[in-house]
Design a protein around this motif. Structure first.
Motif, PDB file in Angstrom:
ATOM      1  N   ALA A 183     -34.368  13.246 -14.909  1.00 49.81           N
ATOM      2  CA  ALA A 183     -34.236  11.844 -14.489  1.00 49.81           C
ATOM      3  C   ALA A 183     -32.985  11.608 -13.628  1.00 49.81           C
ATOM      4  CB  ALA A 183     -34.207  10.936 -15.714  1.00 49.81           C
ATOM      5  N   VAL A 184     -31.949  12.416 -13.804  1.00 50.10           N
ATOM      6  CA  VAL A 184     -30.708  12.178 -13.042  1.00 50.10           C
ATOM      7  C   VAL A 184     -30.586  13.086 -11.811  1.00 50.10           C
ATOM      8  CG1 VAL A 184     -29.506  11.364 -15.107  1.00 50.10           C
ATOM      9  CG2 VAL A 184     -29.211  13.750 -14.392  1.00 50.10           C
ATOM     10  N   TYR A 194     -21.409   8.264 -24.564  1.00 53.47           N
ATOM     11  CA  TYR A 194     -21.850   8.117 -25.948  1.00 53.47           C
ATOM     12  C   TYR A 194     -21.194   6.863 -26.508  1.00 53.47           C
ATOM     13  CZ  TYR A 194     -23.714  12.875 -26.953  1.00 53.47           C
ATOM     14  OH  TYR A 194     -24.450  14.024 -27.028  1.00 53.47           O
ATOM     15  N   VAL A 195     -21.963   6.117 -27.264  1.00 51.32           N
ATOM     16  CA  VAL A 195     -21.454   4.916 -27.934  1.00 51.32           C
ATOM     17  C   VAL A 195     -21.708   5.072 -29.429  1.00 51.32           C
ATOM     18  CG1 VAL A 195     -21.693   2.402 -28.152  1.00 51.32           C
ATOM     19  CG2 VAL A 195     -22.026   3.496 -25.911  1.00 51.32           C
ATOM     20  N   GLY A 206     -25.679   6.300 -29.743  1.00 53.33           N
ATOM     21  CA  GLY A 206     -26.640   6.717 -28.735  1.00 53.33           C
ATOM     22  C   GLY A 206     -25.959   7.078 -27.435  1.00 53.33           C
ATOM     23  N   ILE A 207     -26.797   7.485 -26.475  1.00 49.32           N
ATOM     24  CA  ILE A 207     -26.288   7.879 -25.163  1.00 49.32           C
ATOM     25  C   ILE A 207     -26.787   6.881 -24.125  1.00 49.32           C
ATOM     26  CG2 ILE A 207     -28.231   9.459 -24.703  1.00 49.32           C
ATOM     27  CD1 ILE A 207     -26.227  11.317 -23.268  1.00 49.32           C
ATOM     28  N   GLU A 208     -25.883   6.431 -23.263  1.00 47.03           N
ATOM     29  CA  GLU A 208     -26.240   5.546 -22.141  1.00 47.03           C
ATOM     30  C   GLU A 208     -26.134   6.362 -20.859  1.00 47.03           C
ATOM     31  OE1 GLU A 208     -24.568   1.249 -23.867  1.00 47.03           O
ATOM     32  OE2 GLU A 208     -23.481   2.258 -22.250  1.00 47.03           O
ATOM     33  N   ASP A 256     -30.465   3.257 -16.040  1.00 45.37           N
ATOM     34  CA  ASP A 256     -30.171   1.880 -16.468  1.00 45.37           C
ATOM     35  C   ASP A 256     -29.662   1.825 -17.902  1.00 45.37           C
ATOM     36  OD1 ASP A 256     -30.975   0.776 -14.038  1.00 45.37           O
ATOM     37  OD2 ASP A 256     -33.084   0.777 -14.676  1.00 45.37           O
ATOM     38  N   LYS A 257     -28.810   2.779 -18.222  1.00 47.61           N
ATOM     39  CA  LYS A 257     -28.159   2.863 -19.547  1.00 47.61           C
ATOM     40  C   LYS A 257     -29.115   3.195 -20.686  1.00 47.61           C
ATOM     41  CE  LYS A 257     -24.044   0.235 -18.519  1.00 47.61           C
ATOM     42  NZ  LYS A 257     -23.054  -0.695 -19.023  1.00 47.61           N
TER      43      LYS A 257
END
Ligand code: ITT
Length: 193
Positions: free
Chosen positions: A103-104, A113-114, A69-71, A76-77
């Motif tokens: 949002a950013v 990415y994790v 997924g993407i943080e 807030d991650k």
């Protein structure tokens, strides 16, 4: 040599196939039965183990899985472990990517990415391998390659998004590529698939 991956995400399968040219990569869709995968963990590790165990319990052979997924730091991650389900499973990535861009706005753009690969060995023991890649949320979607959040995942060393580079380039630096490398190192140290 066959390697089973407990995923139904065809994009992941394609990436694994490219990164594992000597293997016959098989996934949930290659099974003649439908297996139920419950993903109710709160960490990538928990979810990855859950997915791999579901397939191991059917095959009784070593399997791997991928939870990723993407943080986004300014969120807030989030969406994090909920990256696939965030905003609803049927919402298009055009909409999800635009929501992240919005949002950013005016905030810090960093994101990562994790990917956690879980490996259930012959004895049924679980091992996990985590890969991460740091990037930034781009101001607009760019590129047609990859999948999911790649059009907005700007990777500074490439000066563009991961949807705007070849599969080989993405895989060479990606969270999935890194996690896979750690898994293969471990495997080559003596564990046998
Ligand atoms: P499986 O559980 O069947 O493997 P899934 O797509 O539901 O498939 P995850 O729960 O691990 O998998 O969700 C991962 C989501 O994170 C994925 O659907 C994308 O939205 C995002 N993602 C992960 N890796 C990515 C990548 O390399 N490029 C773009 N988006 C990615």
């Amino acid at each position: 040599k066959t390697i089973w991956i407990a995923t139904s995400n065809q994009h992941k399968v394609e990436e694994f196939k490219k990164m594992l040219p000597e293997y016959n990569v098989k996934c949930l869709k290659d099974l003649d039965q439908k297996i139920e995968i419950i993903e109710n963990g709160t960490t990538f590790e928990e979810n990855a183990i859950c997915k791999a165990k579901s397939l191991y319990d059917v095959l009784h052979q070593p399997v791997i899985s991928d939870d990723s997924g993407i943080e986004v730091d300014a969120m807030d991650k989030k969406p994090g472990v909920y990256s696939a389900r965030w905003m609803g499973e049927n919402t298009s990535y055009e909409i999800k990517n635009q929501a992240i861009i919005d949002a950013v706005k005016g905030k810090v753009k960093t994101a990562r990415y994790v990917c956690v690969i879980a490996y259930i060995d012959e004895m049924g023991n679980a091992h996990t391998y985590r890969g991460e890649v740091e990037g930034q949320i781009h101001s607009c979607p760019v590129g047609e390659n990859g999948f999911g959040y790649d059009p907005i995942f700007y990777y500074p060393p490439f000066h563009t998004t991961l949807a705007n580079v070849s599969d080989e380039m993405k895989n060479s630096i990606s969270h999935r590529g890194k996690a896979l490398e750690l898994f293969l190192e471990d495997l080559n140290r003596g564990k046998d698939l």
